[in-house]
Motif scaffolding. Sequence first.
Motif, PDB file in Angstrom:
ATOM      1  N   GLU A 185      -6.355  -7.049  -3.648  1.00  0.00           N
ATOM      2  CA  GLU A 185      -7.440  -6.359  -2.913  1.00  0.00           C
ATOM      3  C   GLU A 185      -8.087  -5.093  -2.796  1.00  0.00           C
ATOM      4  O   GLU A 185      -7.218  -4.407  -3.762  1.00  0.00           O
ATOM      5  CB  GLU A 185      -6.715  -5.925  -1.868  1.00  0.00           C
ATOM      6  N   PRO A 186      -9.474  -4.852  -2.801  1.00  0.00           N
ATOM      7  CA  PRO A 186     -10.190  -3.684  -2.694  1.00  0.00           C
ATOM      8  C   PRO A 186      -9.686  -2.637  -2.619  1.00  0.00           C
ATOM      9  O   PRO A 186      -9.409  -1.191  -3.337  1.00  0.00           O
ATOM     10  CB  PRO A 186     -11.114  -3.807  -2.182  1.00  0.00           C
ATOM     11  N   VAL A 187      -8.639  -2.320  -1.267  1.00  0.00           N
ATOM     12  CA  VAL A 187      -8.338  -1.448  -1.057  1.00  0.00           C
ATOM     13  C   VAL A 187      -7.257  -0.616  -1.570  1.00  0.00           C
ATOM     14  O   VAL A 187      -6.565   0.212  -1.741  1.00  0.00           O
ATOM     15  CB  VAL A 187      -7.813  -1.337   0.184  1.00  0.00           C
ATOM     16  N   LEU A 188      -6.496  -1.812  -2.477  1.00  0.00           N
ATOM     17  CA  LEU A 188      -4.772  -1.888  -3.493  1.00  0.00           C
ATOM     18  C   LEU A 188      -5.339  -1.318  -4.662  1.00  0.00           C
ATOM     19  O   LEU A 188      -4.636  -0.623  -5.263  1.00  0.00           O
ATOM     20  CB  LEU A 188      -4.285  -2.469  -3.203  1.00  0.00           C
ATOM     21  N   GLU A 193       0.947  -0.913   0.498  1.00  0.00           N
ATOM     22  CA  GLU A 193       0.063  -0.374   0.004  1.00  0.00           C
ATOM     23  C   GLU A 193       0.937   1.404  -0.261  1.00  0.00           C
ATOM     24  O   GLU A 193       0.580   2.647  -0.486  1.00  0.00           O
ATOM     25  CB  GLU A 193      -0.735   0.489   1.215  1.00  0.00           C
ATOM     26  N   SER A 194       2.291   1.265   0.550  1.00  0.00           N
ATOM     27  CA  SER A 194       2.703   2.429   0.934  1.00  0.00           C
ATOM     28  C   SER A 194       3.756   2.585  -0.881  1.00  0.00           C
ATOM     29  O   SER A 194       3.237   3.603  -0.957  1.00  0.00           O
ATOM     30  CB  SER A 194       3.690   2.299   1.932  1.00  0.00           C
ATOM     31  N   ALA A 195       3.646   1.412  -1.192  1.00  0.00           N
ATOM     32  CA  ALA A 195       4.335   1.270  -2.372  1.00  0.00           C
ATOM     33  C   ALA A 195       3.220   2.508  -3.671  1.00  0.00           C
ATOM     34  O   ALA A 195       3.405   2.906  -4.507  1.00  0.00           O
ATOM     35  CB  ALA A 195       4.941   0.253  -3.354  1.00  0.00           C
ATOM     36  N   LEU A 196       2.206   1.877  -3.352  1.00  0.00           N
ATOM     37  CA  LEU A 196       1.144   2.138  -4.212  1.00  0.00           C
ATOM     38  C   LEU A 196       0.552   3.713  -3.895  1.00  0.00           C
ATOM     39  O   LEU A 196       0.504   4.296  -4.973  1.00  0.00           O
ATOM     40  CB  LEU A 196      -0.385   1.512  -4.651  1.00  0.00           C
ATOM     41  N   HIS A 197       0.794   3.703  -2.721  1.00  0.00           N
ATOM     42  CA  HIS A 197       0.850   5.531  -2.375  1.00  0.00           C
ATOM     43  C   HIS A 197       1.768   6.589  -2.936  1.00  0.00           C
ATOM     44  O   HIS A 197       1.522   7.811  -3.811  1.00  0.00           O
ATOM     45  CB  HIS A 197       0.314   5.431  -0.548  1.00  0.00           C
ATOM     46  N   ALA A 198       2.792   6.329  -2.991  1.00  0.00           N
ATOM     47  CA  ALA A 198       4.268   6.294  -3.867  1.00  0.00           C
ATOM     48  C   ALA A 198       3.689   7.070  -4.919  1.00  0.00           C
ATOM     49  O   ALA A 198       4.111   7.938  -5.600  1.00  0.00           O
ATOM     50  CB  ALA A 198       5.128   6.025  -3.290  1.00  0.00           C
ATOM     51  N   VAL A 199       3.106   5.681  -5.783  1.00  0.00           N
ATOM     52  CA  VAL A 199       3.496   6.328  -7.469  1.00  0.00           C
ATOM     53  C   VAL A 199       2.230   7.421  -7.410  1.00  0.00           C
ATOM     54  O   VAL A 199       1.891   7.710  -8.237  1.00  0.00           O
ATOM     55  CB  VAL A 199       2.840   5.173  -7.430  1.00  0.00           C
ATOM     56  N   ARG A 200       1.068   7.124  -6.870  1.00  0.00           N
ATOM     57  CA  ARG A 200      -0.357   8.178  -6.490  1.00  0.00           C
ATOM     58  C   ARG A 200       0.895   9.122  -6.415  1.00  0.00           C
ATOM     59  O   ARG A 200      -0.258  10.502  -7.085  1.00  0.00           O
ATOM     60  CB  ARG A 200      -1.093   7.895  -5.637  1.00  0.00           C
TER      61      ARG A 200
END
Length: 199
Positions: free
Chosen positions: A91-94, A59-66
């Motif tokens: 998963e839905p959150v990711l 999730e932290s990785a995807l947040h950084a991409v966002r």
Amino acid sequence: MIESAWEELNSSDAGRRDLCLDAVSDILQTGRLAHSDVERAVERLVTIALSGESHAVRESALHAVRTAASPHYELPYRVVEPLAAGADGFEPVLLAYVLAVLGTTHDPAALPIVERFLHHPHPEVRREASDAVAELHRHRKSARDRTAQLPNPSGSVGKTTAPARPSPPGPGGQSAGGAGRRGSGPPPSVASRACSSTS
């Protein structure tokens, strides 16, 4: 600057790896990196998001991409395409992060991927899919409008078109008319996760 932030990523402690990614996110948020450096960072983050890491780290990785995707940089679709290819495995959150990122690419290639999730059972996924579709359509309409304003060789604004040929008259001597175009929806609002601070 960003290289030092990656150092803890090799730690055996998942918590330290998570903090490392938060630091990377903070650096991306400054908008001070060259676009080539941002693309390399995002490619690395995408790899982590698709790995067997813990949910928190991914999730932290995807947040950084966002974070990288807005507002300072527009990521090419090719850089985040692996996320699109692996979208069904999140998963839905990711998955909500993935859809938001795909929307910010403004690339029509992302549209069929995002549209698949408009009827997802999870409401957050449906909302992000809807926002991403609206963003992609809005950008496409904006690009068309900009193209229409470019001067053509004759010096006038807009596309050069041949004069319309009149329709043959009907029984009452009147010509047939045409239909107008539909506009696009409003721009989306995308949810974001608050950045963690590092000590």
